[in-house]
Design a protein around this motif. Structure first.
Motif, PDB file in Angstrom:
ATOM      1  N   SER A   1      54.173  40.474  36.779  1.00 39.06           N
ATOM      2  CA  SER A   1      52.870  40.712  36.160  1.00 39.06           C
ATOM      3  C   SER A   1      52.784  40.066  34.781  1.00 39.06           C
ATOM      4  CB  SER A   1      52.634  42.220  36.031  1.00 39.06           C
ATOM      5  OG  SER A   1      51.410  42.509  35.395  1.00 39.06           O
TER       6      SER A   1
ATOM      7  N   ASP B   1      49.577  39.686  45.732  1.00 42.00           N
ATOM      8  CA  ASP B   1      48.957  39.110  44.536  1.00 42.00           C
ATOM      9  C   ASP B   1      47.910  38.113  45.026  1.00 42.00           C
ATOM     10  OD1 ASP B   1      48.387  37.436  42.226  1.00 42.00           O
ATOM     11  OD2 ASP B   1      50.199  38.254  41.310  1.00 42.00           O
TER      12      ASP B   1
ATOM     13  N   GLN C   1      46.264  35.978  43.310  1.00 43.05           N
ATOM     14  CA  GLN C   1      46.135  34.824  42.423  1.00 43.05           C
ATOM     15  C   GLN C   1      46.840  33.619  43.063  1.00 43.05           C
ATOM     16  OE1 GLN C   1      47.925  35.266  38.518  1.00 43.05           O
ATOM     17  NE2 GLN C   1      46.194  34.206  37.580  1.00 43.05           N
TER      18      GLN C   1
ATOM     19  N   HIS D   1      46.418  42.821  38.280  1.00 44.02           N
ATOM     20  CA  HIS D   1      45.561  41.634  38.291  1.00 44.02           C
ATOM     21  C   HIS D   1      44.302  41.815  39.139  1.00 44.02           C
ATOM     22  CE1 HIS D   1      44.405  37.455  38.031  1.00 44.02           C
ATOM     23  NE2 HIS D   1      44.307  37.407  39.353  1.00 44.02           N
TER      24      HIS D   1
END
Length: 213
Positions: free
Chosen positions: A82, A8, A10, A57
């Motif tokens: 998610s 991920d 982020q 994402h």
């Protein structure tokens, strides 16, 4: 020790998940992948038991990454973390064989439970994921008045989840097709939910496991 690889890109997710799991002494992050190529590199190098991934994402990862993990790395299982709340997309992920799906707004306790369930090869979906799939028609516990299914009804539910048609169920249980159809109608009436496919029914069984005999 449970070794986790986070896929991920982020920053908030990486830092938040690290903070949530840092209190668990038997959980260790071995790396953070920022894209698909990086994911393969880290999977090969560290051989993690769990890959926590958001396939939606920022286009950094996709459903193809899930397929790739399952086809190339049999030592790892997948936990989806998610924000994606569309029922059809969640079911699409689950139909790939993913047994663990939590939304990013679920509780820290659920995330921890999801990690341990994934490590054990068990199924885990957070309450918000299940509510996304089933809406508010299915109550989460006995206090909301869900009637118990009979032993026969529970047996039929599991056979339907195995993909068996009414005729096949009737033959297996030595019942008439009419009787099986009647049981199905009673199950739907009791649960207040019309299951459209085996995937949804399997999830329903998980959601209502405390009320199935």
């Amino acid at each position: 020790m449970i070794n986790i690889l986070l896929a991920d890109n982020q920053t908030l997710t990486r830092e938040g998940l690290t903070a949530i799991l840092s209190s668990q002494k038997d959980i260790c992050f071995v790396g953070h992948a920022s894209n698909s190529a990086h994911l393969i590199e880290l999977m090969t190098a560290y051989k993690p038991e769990i890959v926590v991934i958001d396939p939606y994402h920022d286009n950094a990862f996709s459903i193809n990454d899930i397929k790739n993990i399952y086809s190339r790395f049999d030592f790892a299982d997948i936990l989806i973390l998610s924000n994606k709340r569309q029922k059809s997309e969640i079911l699409e992920i689950i139909e790939l064989g993913v047994k663990n799906y939590v939304l990013k707004d679920c509780s820290p306790a659920e995330i921890i439970d999801a990690v341990y369930a994934t490590a054990k090869g068990e199924q885990f979906y957070c309450k918000n994921t299940l509510q996304t799939i089933f809406g508010n028609d299915i109550a989460p516990n006995k206090t909301n008045g869900i009637p118990l299914l009979s032993i026969r009804e529970t047996e039929i539910v599991h056979l339907i989840a195995d993909g068996m048609a009414n005729k096949e169920i009737a033959e297996k249980l030595f019942l008439s097709v009419h009787t099986v159809k009647t049981h199905r109608k009673n199950i739907i009436k009791k649960l207040g939910f019309t299951f459209k496919n085996a995937t949804e029914l399997i999830l329903l069984i998980s959601y209502l496991s405390d009320v199935l005999i």
